[in-house]
Write an enzyme that holds these catalytic residues in place. Structure first.
Site, PDB file in Angstrom:
ATOM      1  N   ASP A 139     -11.807 -88.363 -28.752  1.00  0.00           N
ATOM      2  CA  ASP A 139     -10.587 -87.733 -29.261  1.00  0.00           C
ATOM      3  C   ASP A 139      -9.435 -88.108 -28.337  1.00  0.00           C
ATOM      4  O   ASP A 139      -9.625 -88.334 -27.147  1.00  0.00           O
ATOM      5  CB  ASP A 139     -10.693 -86.214 -29.502  1.00  0.00           C
ATOM      6  CG  ASP A 139     -11.291 -85.408 -28.372  1.00  0.00           C
ATOM      7  OD1 ASP A 139     -11.240 -85.857 -27.218  1.00  0.00           O
ATOM      8  OD2 ASP A 139     -11.801 -84.302 -28.647  1.00  0.00           O
ATOM      9  N   GLU A 167     -17.818 -89.161 -28.027  1.00  0.00           N
ATOM     10  CA  GLU A 167     -17.087 -87.915 -28.366  1.00  0.00           C
ATOM     11  C   GLU A 167     -15.581 -88.178 -28.421  1.00  0.00           C
ATOM     12  O   GLU A 167     -14.781 -87.402 -27.900  1.00  0.00           O
ATOM     13  CB  GLU A 167     -17.372 -86.830 -27.307  1.00  0.00           C
ATOM     14  CG  GLU A 167     -18.845 -86.567 -27.069  1.00  0.00           C
ATOM     15  CD  GLU A 167     -19.117 -85.457 -26.058  1.00  0.00           C
ATOM     16  OE1 GLU A 167     -18.187 -84.709 -25.701  1.00  0.00           O
ATOM     17  OE2 GLU A 167     -20.277 -85.347 -25.628  1.00  0.00           O
ATOM     18  N   GLU A 185     -23.280 -85.080 -18.444  1.00  0.00           N
ATOM     19  CA  GLU A 185     -22.377 -84.579 -17.402  1.00  0.00           C
ATOM     20  C   GLU A 185     -23.096 -84.239 -16.100  1.00  0.00           C
ATOM     21  O   GLU A 185     -22.918 -83.155 -15.541  1.00  0.00           O
ATOM     22  CB  GLU A 185     -21.601 -83.360 -17.939  1.00  0.00           C
ATOM     23  CG  GLU A 185     -20.819 -83.707 -19.203  1.00  0.00           C
ATOM     24  CD  GLU A 185     -19.989 -82.542 -19.749  1.00  0.00           C
ATOM     25  OE1 GLU A 185     -20.103 -81.428 -19.236  1.00  0.00           O
ATOM     26  OE2 GLU A 185     -19.205 -82.778 -20.694  1.00  0.00           O
ATOM     27  N   HIS A 207     -12.876 -88.484 -24.179  1.00  0.00           N
ATOM     28  CA  HIS A 207     -11.853 -87.460 -24.431  1.00  0.00           C
ATOM     29  C   HIS A 207     -10.586 -87.904 -23.696  1.00  0.00           C
ATOM     30  O   HIS A 207     -10.415 -87.629 -22.507  1.00  0.00           O
ATOM     31  CB  HIS A 207     -12.317 -86.092 -23.920  1.00  0.00           C
ATOM     32  CG  HIS A 207     -13.535 -85.580 -24.610  1.00  0.00           C
ATOM     33  ND1 HIS A 207     -13.533 -85.230 -25.951  1.00  0.00           N
ATOM     34  CD2 HIS A 207     -14.808 -85.384 -24.174  1.00  0.00           C
ATOM     35  CE1 HIS A 207     -14.746 -84.823 -26.292  1.00  0.00           C
ATOM     36  NE2 HIS A 207     -15.538 -84.914 -25.240  1.00  0.00           N
ATOM     37  N   ASN A 260     -24.770 -89.548 -20.723  1.00  0.00           N
ATOM     38  CA  ASN A 260     -23.449 -89.330 -21.311  1.00  0.00           C
ATOM     39  C   ASN A 260     -22.557 -88.581 -20.319  1.00  0.00           C
ATOM     40  O   ASN A 260     -23.017 -87.678 -19.621  1.00  0.00           O
ATOM     41  CB  ASN A 260     -23.680 -88.453 -22.566  1.00  0.00           C
ATOM     42  CG  ASN A 260     -22.515 -88.357 -23.492  1.00  0.00           C
ATOM     43  OD1 ASN A 260     -21.916 -89.371 -23.844  1.00  0.00           O
ATOM     44  ND2 ASN A 260     -22.179 -87.150 -23.931  1.00  0.00           N
TER      45      ASN A 260
HETATM   46  C1  XIL Z   1     -17.812 -78.676 -26.816  1.00  0.00           C
HETATM   47  C2  XIL Z   1     -17.618 -78.218 -28.244  1.00  0.00           C
HETATM   48  O1  XIL Z   1     -16.743 -79.087 -28.899  1.00  0.00           O
HETATM   49  C3  XIL Z   1     -17.086 -76.805 -28.263  1.00  0.00           C
HETATM   50  O2  XIL Z   1     -17.088 -76.298 -29.575  1.00  0.00           O
HETATM   51  C4  XIL Z   1     -17.974 -75.910 -27.384  1.00  0.00           C
HETATM   52  O3  XIL Z   1     -17.396 -74.648 -27.304  1.00  0.00           O
HETATM   53  C5  XIL Z   1     -18.112 -76.475 -26.001  1.00  0.00           C
HETATM   54  O4  XIL Z   1     -18.622 -77.786 -26.087  1.00  0.00           O
HETATM   55  N1  XIL Z   1     -18.514 -82.520 -23.620  1.00  0.00           N
HETATM   56  C6  XIL Z   1     -19.651 -82.381 -24.370  1.00  0.00           C
HETATM   57  C7  XIL Z   1     -19.610 -81.591 -25.596  1.00  0.00           C
HETATM   58  O5  XIL Z   1     -20.671 -83.007 -24.059  1.00  0.00           O
HETATM   59  O6  XIL Z   1     -20.832 -80.970 -25.879  1.00  0.00           O
HETATM   60  C8  XIL Z   1     -18.518 -80.552 -25.552  1.00  0.00           C
HETATM   61  O7  XIL Z   1     -18.449 -79.927 -26.816  1.00  0.00           O
HETATM   62  C9  XIL Z   1     -17.198 -81.206 -25.196  1.00  0.00           C
HETATM   63  C10 XIL Z   1     -17.272 -81.823 -23.839  1.00  0.00           C
END
Ligand code: XIL
Length: 389
Positions: free
Chosen positions: A311, A309, A203, A280, A244
């Site tokens: 979802d 990641e 990020e 996401h 990422n």
């Molecule tokens: C999130 C986790 O899922 C949560 O449990 C935590 O509180 C915050 O982080 N991008 C990322 C992940 O790179 O590390 C994040 O994970 C979600 C967004």
């Protein structure tokens, strides 16, 4: 004391991490920067070490059972993915490792895992001179024992940093460079040879494609990017190195920024293997055409695209129809992955019940492959259908 901890970790390994007792022994605690889902293993003070040892089961009287060999159902997600050389993984949290269904689903359905929070800086390096790998080791050893790959998440991020790092506001460039190098040395070094891919940078972009004004960027300029990649490569030359981010899955200003950066890094000979699309998504709003074009432009640079990641969150009310649409979207995502060179497909959790979504996106839920009772959703069936084609 170190020997006692080493002995304890060994016991945990021998026990195969399937005993509920083990997860209860690792007491997670939330730091001020993270929510209640977050696993942050306590700093190992003398007191904690004592508690750790005192709770250790009397192992000599209960020698661990020999591990059953791994039997994978040929119709499982895991088996079908393996036939396509695809890594399907899930983000995991060790405080659910006491739940048999959780661990069974993990090892039967997935061939890879990522720690949802357990490898973040605040989790492993809570004070400047103290590294605590007990929690993340449990997940990594579970993966090795069950022949799964591990994605390392994440080395350089602006969130979930330890307070010793964020409280001090006057780091010089030289100091922060040393801190970063030392961290990567320890972290990547500890897991050398065990990590498939590292999210070296997470990020680092704003939505307009400029660099985020993180403490790294503000103090070091963009030099921290190549520095982190070079250091990670030096410590573990086998691990794939990934940048990422979220909202970079389709063609837009942010993914342009990422594209221009990785192109430049490649041209300069900086070690980089690929980009991670966090993925996401909002179910019902996916632009598969733009996603496909975007994947293709990154692959044309000779880089790998990993979906790190995934979802697909659904807005309330959750209906059967919406779950079916989500299933079609998961199917399409896997189809596009298979049609291209995407071979890493990680979902951000196993069961909807543990997803971060409801607490971060008000009104949304049900983003994963398994429902709150670990029942397979249309999303699961969709991925399976794509793998069977
Ligand atoms: C999130 C986790 O899922 C949560 O449990 C935590 O509180 C915050 O982080 N991008 C990322 C992940 O790179 O590390 C994040 O994970 C979600 C967004």
């Amino acid at each position: 004391m170190k020997k006692i901890i080493a002995l304890f970790v060994l016991i945990v390994l021998l026990a195969g991490c399937t005993s509920p007792k083990i997860s209860e022994d690792i007491t997670p605690s939330a730091s001020s920067e993270v929510d209640s889902n977050t696993v942050v293993v306590e700093e190992t003070t003398e007191d904690n070490e004592a508690a750790f040892v005192a709770e250790t089961p009397v192992v000599s009287e209960n020698p661990p059972e020999p591990k059953e060999s791994l039997v994978i159902d040929p119709n499982s997600l895991r088996a079908l993915a393996e036939e396509k050389s695809m890594l399907v993984g899930a983000a995991v949290t060790i405080n659910h490792f006491g739940v048999v269904t959780y661990l069974d689903t993990l090892k039967n359905e997935f061939n890879a895992l990522t720690l949802e929070n357990g490898m973040k800086w605040a989790s492993v390096n809570p004070s400047r001179t103290n590294f605590v790998f007990a929690g993340s080791d449990i997940a990594v050893n579970f993966a090795i024992e069950n022949e799964m790959q591990v994605r390392g998440h994440t080395l350089v991020w602006h969130q979930q940093l330890p307070l010793w790092l964020t409280d001090k506001k006057d780091w010089t460039k030289e100091e922060l460079t040393e801190v970063l190098i030392n961290y990567i040395d320890n972290m990547v070094g500890h897991y050398k040879g065990k990590i498939h891919s590292w999210d070296v940078l997470n990020e680092i972009f704003n939505e307009d494609g400029t660099f985020r004004e993180s403490m790294w960027y503000k103090t070091m300029g963009d030099e921290f990017i190549a520095l982190a990649l070079k250091k990670a490569h030096e410590v573990d030359p086998e691990a794939k190195l990934i940048i990422n981010d979220y909202s970079v899955e389709t063609i837009n200003a942010k993914s342009d920024g990422l594209y221009n950066l990785v192109k430049k890094l490649k041209e300069e000979g900086v070690p980089i293997d690929g980009v991670g699309f966090q993925s996401h998504f909002i179910s019902g709003q996916m632009d598969f055409d733009s996603f496909t074009q975007n994947v293709e432009r990154f692959e044309a640079l000779g880089l790998e695209v990993q979906l790190t990641e995934i979802d697909l969150r659904i807005e309330a009310p959750i209906t059967e129809d919406k779950l079916i649409v989500q299933g079609e979207e998961y199917k399409r995502l896997m189809q596009i992955a298979l049609e291209h060179n995407i071979r890493v497909f990680i979902v951000w959790g196993i069961s909807d019940v543990h997803s971060w979504v409801p607490s971060y996106f008000a009104g949304f839920s049900s983003p994963l492959l398994f429902d709150g009772k670990y029942e397979k959703k249309p999303a699961y069936d969709g991925v399976i259908e794509a793998l069977k084609e």
